[in-house]
Design a protein around this motif. Structure first.
Motif, PDB file in Angstrom:
ATOM      1  N   LEU A 119       1.018  -1.164   0.050  1.00 21.42           N
ATOM      2  CA  LEU A 119      -0.158  -0.372   0.396  1.00 21.42           C
ATOM      3  C   LEU A 119       1.012   1.161   0.100  1.00 21.42           C
ATOM      4  CD1 LEU A 119      -3.162  -0.726   2.510  1.00 21.42           C
ATOM      5  CD2 LEU A 119      -2.879  -0.718   0.024  1.00 21.42           C
ATOM      6  N   LYS A 120       0.424   1.958  -0.982  1.00 23.76           N
ATOM      7  CA  LYS A 120       1.140   3.377  -0.959  1.00 23.76           C
ATOM      8  C   LYS A 120       1.332   4.546   0.342  1.00 23.76           C
ATOM      9  CE  LYS A 120       0.353   4.859  -5.550  1.00 23.76           C
ATOM     10  NZ  LYS A 120       0.253   5.600  -6.818  1.00 23.76           N
ATOM     11  N   ASN A 121       0.831   3.496   1.858  1.00 21.88           N
ATOM     12  CA  ASN A 121       1.222   5.183   2.732  1.00 21.88           C
ATOM     13  C   ASN A 121       1.883   3.969   4.052  1.00 21.88           C
ATOM     14  OD1 ASN A 121      -0.273   2.077   4.158  1.00 21.88           O
ATOM     15  ND2 ASN A 121      -2.546   3.512   4.459  1.00 21.88           N
ATOM     16  N   ALA A 122       2.382   2.792   3.107  1.00 24.89           N
ATOM     17  CA  ALA A 122       3.373   2.248   3.810  1.00 24.89           C
ATOM     18  C   ALA A 122       4.802   3.378   4.617  1.00 24.89           C
ATOM     19  CB  ALA A 122       4.115   1.026   2.631  1.00 24.89           C
ATOM     20  N   SER A 123       5.286   2.856   5.048  1.00 23.55           N
ATOM     21  CA  SER A 123       6.081   3.848   5.773  1.00 23.55           C
ATOM     22  C   SER A 123       7.235   3.337   4.466  1.00 23.55           C
ATOM     23  CB  SER A 123       6.894   3.554   7.132  1.00 23.55           C
ATOM     24  OG  SER A 123       7.579   2.141   6.787  1.00 23.55           O
ATOM     25  N   PRO A 124       8.267   5.244   4.356  1.00 27.26           N
ATOM     26  CA  PRO A 124       9.648   4.943   3.684  1.00 27.26           C
ATOM     27  C   PRO A 124      10.607   3.554   3.856  1.00 27.26           C
ATOM     28  CG  PRO A 124       9.278   7.111   3.918  1.00 27.26           C
ATOM     29  CD  PRO A 124       8.313   6.029   5.108  1.00 27.26           C
ATOM     30  N   GLU A 125      10.848   3.132   5.012  1.00 33.60           N
ATOM     31  CA  GLU A 125      11.310   1.958   5.084  1.00 33.60           C
ATOM     32  C   GLU A 125      10.740   0.359   4.899  1.00 33.60           C
ATOM     33  OE1 GLU A 125      12.274   5.278   7.694  1.00 33.60           O
ATOM     34  OE2 GLU A 125      10.479   4.446   7.573  1.00 33.60           O
ATOM     35  N   ALA A 142       2.202  -9.064   3.280  1.00 31.90           N
ATOM     36  CA  ALA A 142       1.995  -8.420   4.868  1.00 31.90           C
ATOM     37  C   ALA A 142       1.341  -9.753   4.936  1.00 31.90           C
ATOM     38  CB  ALA A 142       1.280  -7.440   5.119  1.00 31.90           C
ATOM     39  N   PRO A 143       1.935 -10.219   6.242  1.00 36.61           N
ATOM     40  CA  PRO A 143       1.005 -11.729   7.257  1.00 36.61           C
ATOM     41  C   PRO A 143      -0.584 -11.596   6.503  1.00 36.61           C
ATOM     42  CG  PRO A 143       2.551 -10.171   8.491  1.00 36.61           C
ATOM     43  CD  PRO A 143       2.406  -9.530   7.526  1.00 36.61           C
ATOM     44  N   ASP A 144      -1.222 -10.250   7.314  1.00 38.30           N
ATOM     45  CA  ASP A 144      -2.309 -10.273   7.390  1.00 38.30           C
ATOM     46  C   ASP A 144      -2.807 -10.468   5.308  1.00 38.30           C
ATOM     47  OD1 ASP A 144      -1.626  -7.696   6.049  1.00 38.30           O
ATOM     48  OD2 ASP A 144      -3.428  -7.125   5.953  1.00 38.30           O
ATOM     49  N   VAL A 145      -2.046 -10.095   4.763  1.00 38.45           N
ATOM     50  CA  VAL A 145      -2.675 -10.584   3.075  1.00 38.45           C
ATOM     51  C   VAL A 145      -2.380 -11.919   3.148  1.00 38.45           C
ATOM     52  CG1 VAL A 145      -1.595  -9.594   0.790  1.00 38.45           C
ATOM     53  CG2 VAL A 145      -1.549  -7.909   2.330  1.00 38.45           C
ATOM     54  N   THR A 146      -0.946 -12.329   2.875  1.00 36.96           N
ATOM     55  CA  THR A 146      -1.457 -13.833   3.349  1.00 36.96           C
ATOM     56  C   THR A 146      -1.962 -14.600   3.717  1.00 36.96           C
ATOM     57  OG1 THR A 146       1.476 -13.717   3.336  1.00 36.96           O
ATOM     58  CG2 THR A 146       0.650 -15.784   3.710  1.00 36.96           C
ATOM     59  N   ARG A 147      -2.802 -14.379   4.948  1.00 42.16           N
ATOM     60  CA  ARG A 147      -4.250 -14.547   5.491  1.00 42.16           C
ATOM     61  C   ARG A 147      -4.752 -14.991   4.560  1.00 42.16           C
ATOM     62  NH1 ARG A 147      -2.014 -12.986  10.644  1.00 42.16           N
ATOM     63  NH2 ARG A 147      -3.392 -10.386  10.235  1.00 42.16           N
ATOM     64  N   ARG A 148      -4.946 -13.825   3.453  1.00 43.51           N
ATOM     65  CA  ARG A 148      -6.792 -13.769   2.712  1.00 43.51           C
ATOM     66  C   ARG A 148      -6.129 -14.413   1.459  1.00 43.51           C
ATOM     67  NH1 ARG A 148      -5.554  -7.730   2.855  1.00 43.51           N
ATOM     68  NH2 ARG A 148      -6.794  -7.467   0.386  1.00 43.51           N
ATOM     69  N   VAL A 149      -4.787 -14.752   1.844  1.00 47.37           N
ATOM     70  CA  VAL A 149      -4.230 -15.928   0.697  1.00 47.37           C
ATOM     71  C   VAL A 149      -5.036 -17.380   0.196  1.00 47.37           C
ATOM     72  CG1 VAL A 149      -2.729 -16.341  -0.952  1.00 47.37           C
ATOM     73  CG2 VAL A 149      -2.658 -13.858  -1.195  1.00 47.37           C
TER      74      VAL A 149
END
Length: 234
Positions: A119-125, A142-149
């Motif tokens: 997501l574009k609102n992620a931190s620069p790091e 991200a872990p939550d995205v993996t769970r959705r997959v």
């Protein structure tokens, strides 16, 4: 800067810098990403594009290590651009950057050949880490995205145990590689797999690489989906 315009100060000079092409229809967004990425030693943005078609042209001409694609762009969007880039010989890693945290966008990006979704609102790091991760050949979710997959994969009909055994035998996976695949399907990281199997991280990386090669899969996310579709995850 257009896709076919490359800043002369960024000409390839034989270094081992990680090279990047940025594609977004908003010039200010591209400028912001460029500042963030070029603040990291060894990162070089070698091209920019305002749409998907120009992004594909830039990839063909510049052969970057990573291309960062916005989803919504005029003409050819980021998802179609990802498909075209994935079809090129020796394609770069594709990182999808979007403001839309939707399952449809996520799964379309994965199906299009993207290695990461951020997501574009992620931190620069987080952006820097994401580019480095996909450049290394790993999938980034991200872990939550993996769970959705995994959730979507498990919603599909599960193959029988006999079918699973047949699929594993046909792929030629060893007993240890099958163990690694099952742990991948449970969402384990490489470090967690190493701890579970009492082996080193390098050994796990080798097993994961072998699994992906034998199953003709692009990344560990595809391996998760494959495991559930073939009834191997249980």
């Amino acid at each position: 800067m257009a896709a076919d315009d490359v800043n002369e100060t960024n000409d390839l000079n034989g270094t081992t810098d990680l090279t990047i092409v940025l594609a977004d229809d908003q010039e200010l967004v591209r400028a912001g990403f460029r500042v963030i990425l070029e603040s990291e030693p060894g990162f070089r943005v070698i091209g920019e594009a305002p749409d998907g078609a120009r992004a594909v042209e830039a990839v063909r001409a510049l052969r970057p290590d990573v291309v960062c694609l916005d989803v919504q762009m005029p003409g050819v969007d980021g998802l179609e651009a990802a498909r075209r880039i994935a079809a090129l010989p020796d394609p770069p890693a594709v990182l999808i950057l979007t403001t839309f945290d939707s399952d449809d966008a996520l799964f379309q990006a994965l199906e299009a050949g993207a290695s990461g979704f951020l997501l574009k609102n992620a931190s620069p790091e987080r952006l820097i880490d994401a580019v480095r991760t996909v450049a290394a050949g790993d999938a980034l979710l991200a872990p939550d995205v993996t769970r959705r997959v995994i959730s979507r994969a498990t919603a599909a009909p599960v193959a029988s145990a006999r079918t699973a055994d047949g699929a594993l035998a046909a792929a030629g996976l060893t007993e240890r590689e099958t163990e690694v695949l099952r742990l991948l399907a449970r969402g384990f990281s490489n470090a967690e797999i190493a701890a579970e199997l009492y082996v080193g991280d390098a050994t796990v990386k080798t097993h994961v690489s072998n699994v992906l090669q034998k199953l003709a899969l692009r990344d560990r996310i595809q391996a998760v989906v494959w495991a559930f579709e073939h009834g191997v995850a249980g």
